[in-house]
Design an enzyme around this catalytic site. Structure first.
Site, PDB file in Angstrom:
ATOM      1  N   SER A 157      -2.583   1.779   7.413  1.00  0.00           N
ATOM      2  CA  SER A 157      -2.522   2.863   8.530  1.00  0.00           C
ATOM      3  C   SER A 157      -1.425   2.589   9.573  1.00  0.00           C
ATOM      4  O   SER A 157      -1.993   2.794  10.633  1.00  0.00           O
ATOM      5  CB  SER A 157      -4.006   3.079   8.931  1.00  0.00           C
ATOM      6  OG  SER A 157      -4.951   3.297   7.994  1.00  0.00           O
ATOM      7  N   GLU A 172      -4.195  -1.318  -4.556  1.00  0.00           N
ATOM      8  CA  GLU A 172      -4.779  -0.367  -5.704  1.00  0.00           C
ATOM      9  C   GLU A 172      -4.400  -0.652  -7.000  1.00  0.00           C
ATOM     10  O   GLU A 172      -5.287  -0.225  -8.012  1.00  0.00           O
ATOM     11  CB  GLU A 172      -3.787   1.057  -5.184  1.00  0.00           C
ATOM     12  CG  GLU A 172      -4.398   1.370  -4.022  1.00  0.00           C
ATOM     13  CD  GLU A 172      -3.282   2.319  -3.188  1.00  0.00           C
ATOM     14  OE1 GLU A 172      -2.028   2.580  -3.476  1.00  0.00           O
ATOM     15  OE2 GLU A 172      -3.738   2.652  -1.776  1.00  0.00           O
ATOM     16  N   GLU A 226      -1.797  -6.778   3.710  1.00  0.00           N
ATOM     17  CA  GLU A 226      -2.514  -5.371   3.748  1.00  0.00           C
ATOM     18  C   GLU A 226      -3.929  -5.727   3.617  1.00  0.00           C
ATOM     19  O   GLU A 226      -4.589  -5.564   2.463  1.00  0.00           O
ATOM     20  CB  GLU A 226      -1.989  -4.633   2.289  1.00  0.00           C
ATOM     21  CG  GLU A 226      -0.519  -4.419   2.701  1.00  0.00           C
ATOM     22  CD  GLU A 226      -0.208  -3.086   2.063  1.00  0.00           C
ATOM     23  OE1 GLU A 226       0.643  -2.208   2.474  1.00  0.00           O
ATOM     24  OE2 GLU A 226      -0.714  -2.762   0.844  1.00  0.00           O
ATOM     25  N   HIS A 278      -0.185  -4.804  -5.293  1.00  0.00           N
ATOM     26  CA  HIS A 278      -0.837  -3.750  -4.364  1.00  0.00           C
ATOM     27  C   HIS A 278      -2.330  -3.823  -4.603  1.00  0.00           C
ATOM     28  O   HIS A 278      -2.702  -3.925  -5.844  1.00  0.00           O
ATOM     29  CB  HIS A 278      -0.210  -2.380  -4.404  1.00  0.00           C
ATOM     30  CG  HIS A 278      -0.635  -1.617  -3.374  1.00  0.00           C
ATOM     31  ND1 HIS A 278      -1.859  -0.968  -3.122  1.00  0.00           N
ATOM     32  CD2 HIS A 278       0.105  -1.298  -2.002  1.00  0.00           C
ATOM     33  CE1 HIS A 278      -1.798  -0.381  -2.065  1.00  0.00           C
ATOM     34  NE2 HIS A 278      -0.657  -0.446  -1.080  1.00  0.00           N
ATOM     35  N   GLY A 321      -5.028   3.420   4.016  1.00  0.00           N
ATOM     36  CA  GLY A 321      -5.278   4.971   3.821  1.00  0.00           C
ATOM     37  C   GLY A 321      -6.528   5.344   4.566  1.00  0.00           C
ATOM     38  O   GLY A 321      -7.082   6.508   4.375  1.00  0.00           O
ATOM     39  N   LYS A 338       3.747   5.901  -2.935  1.00  0.00           N
ATOM     40  CA  LYS A 338       2.536   5.943  -4.001  1.00  0.00           C
ATOM     41  C   LYS A 338       2.630   7.053  -5.027  1.00  0.00           C
ATOM     42  O   LYS A 338       3.962   7.253  -5.188  1.00  0.00           O
ATOM     43  CB  LYS A 338       1.227   5.831  -3.239  1.00  0.00           C
ATOM     44  CG  LYS A 338       1.111   4.957  -2.184  1.00  0.00           C
ATOM     45  CD  LYS A 338      -0.236   4.560  -1.559  1.00  0.00           C
ATOM     46  CE  LYS A 338      -0.618   3.601  -0.390  1.00  0.00           C
ATOM     47  NZ  LYS A 338      -1.697   3.199  -0.030  1.00  0.00           N
ATOM     48  N   ASN A 342       5.995   3.255   1.141  1.00  0.00           N
ATOM     49  CA  ASN A 342       5.461   2.978  -0.299  1.00  0.00           C
ATOM     50  C   ASN A 342       4.672   4.477  -0.315  1.00  0.00           C
ATOM     51  O   ASN A 342       3.954   4.937   0.138  1.00  0.00           O
ATOM     52  CB  ASN A 342       4.272   1.981  -0.186  1.00  0.00           C
ATOM     53  CG  ASN A 342       3.501   2.038  -1.485  1.00  0.00           C
ATOM     54  OD1 ASN A 342       3.909   2.667  -2.543  1.00  0.00           O
ATOM     55  ND2 ASN A 342       2.263   1.284  -1.535  1.00  0.00           N
TER      56      ASN A 342
END
Ligand code: PGA
Length: 256
Positions: free
Chosen positions: A215, A100, A170, A98, A176, A11, A9
């Site tokens: 991560s 985010e 996730e 996701h 991250g 991003k 991904n």
């Protein structure tokens, strides 16, 4: 043979030139002698690089995916991208839900559900992300959160259609941050997700791929991917360097 999906991904990283370089690096660096058929490799570049990436990956072992889509097929939705547009570019997968997007763009489970339905109609496999925040984990509501997200995002989707869906666990606190879930935390959540899909949603739980994201890198991939219910990774940071991503693919290849 255990199946793995190793998905990058990207991003909002890489311009078109950088994306071409990264795609070529991954394509040309794949395990010499070919990938084990149980391992699927996927890259999800930004929309602006999908066309170029499509030219590089078409007909190779690298599959192409998008990071988002809009539920309508076409129309007055300025700035949005539809499932048929992605299909036309050769996208086989699309990430939805996701964290985010849930956080910064306020996407709800019902909106995510409508994207999943649109993708399925157009032959694109949704990768549905679910995961708890740190506060939710600390307060003991991890499974409640995961189950609510799964139930609402998969509402009205038949058992057969669910075969096309990939779930990515996730944990938001691991994305991250450099702080991946422990193998025990990952396996526990994955087993619970699989069990819930099978029992509460009547889904094809044993056949579904459940990826871990947050991560994952070339150092911790081996132990995470060895867990019984972990069928791959949705990888952000470590997918932006061909070498690290290829190393994770190699690990999956040796475990499958
Ligand atoms: P990360 O991102 O690997 O950089 O933690 C994973 C993701 O958000 O999909």
């Amino acid at each position: 043979m255990k199946k793995y999906l190793i998905a990058g991904n990207w991003k909002m990283n890489t311009n078109a030139d950088e994306a071409v370089k990264l795609c070529v690096g991954i394509r040309d660096g794949l395990v010499p002698g070919g990938l084990n058929p149980a391992v699927t490799v996927l890259v999800c570049p930004p929309f602006t690089s999908l066309s170029a990436a499509s030219g590089i990956t078409r007909g190779t072992a690298v599959q192409l995916g998008a990071q988002n889509c809009y539920p309508a097929d076409s129309g007055a939705f300025t700035g949005e991208i539809s499932a048929p547009m992605l299909n036309n570019l050769g996208c086989a997968y699309c990430i939805v839900g996701h964290s985010e997007r849930r956080t910064y763009f306020h996407e709800t489970d019902s909106f995510i559900n409508s994207k999943i339905k649109a993708l399925l109609i157009h032959g694109i496999k949704p990768i549905l992300c679910v995961g708890e925040t740190l506060d939710e984990r600390k307060s003991g509501s991890t499974f409640e959160v995961l189950e609510r997200q799964l139930r609402d995002c998969l509402e009205g989707i038949s058992r057969d259609a669910m075969k096309e869906i990939v779930v990515a666990y996730e944990p938001v606190w691991a994305i991250g941050t450099g702080l991946a879930a422990t193998t025990e935390q990952a396996q526990e959540a994955h087993a619970r997700i699989r069990q819930f899909i099978g029992s509460a949603l009547n889904g094809p739980a044993d056949d579904m791929l459940i990826l871990y994201g947050g991560s994952m890198n070339d150092k911790n991939a081996g132990e995470l991917l060895s867990q019984k219910d972990v069928n791959g990774g949705l990888i952000g940071g470590a997918s932006l360097k061909a070498e690290a991503f290829l190393s994770i693919i190699k690990t999956a290849n040796s475990l499958s």
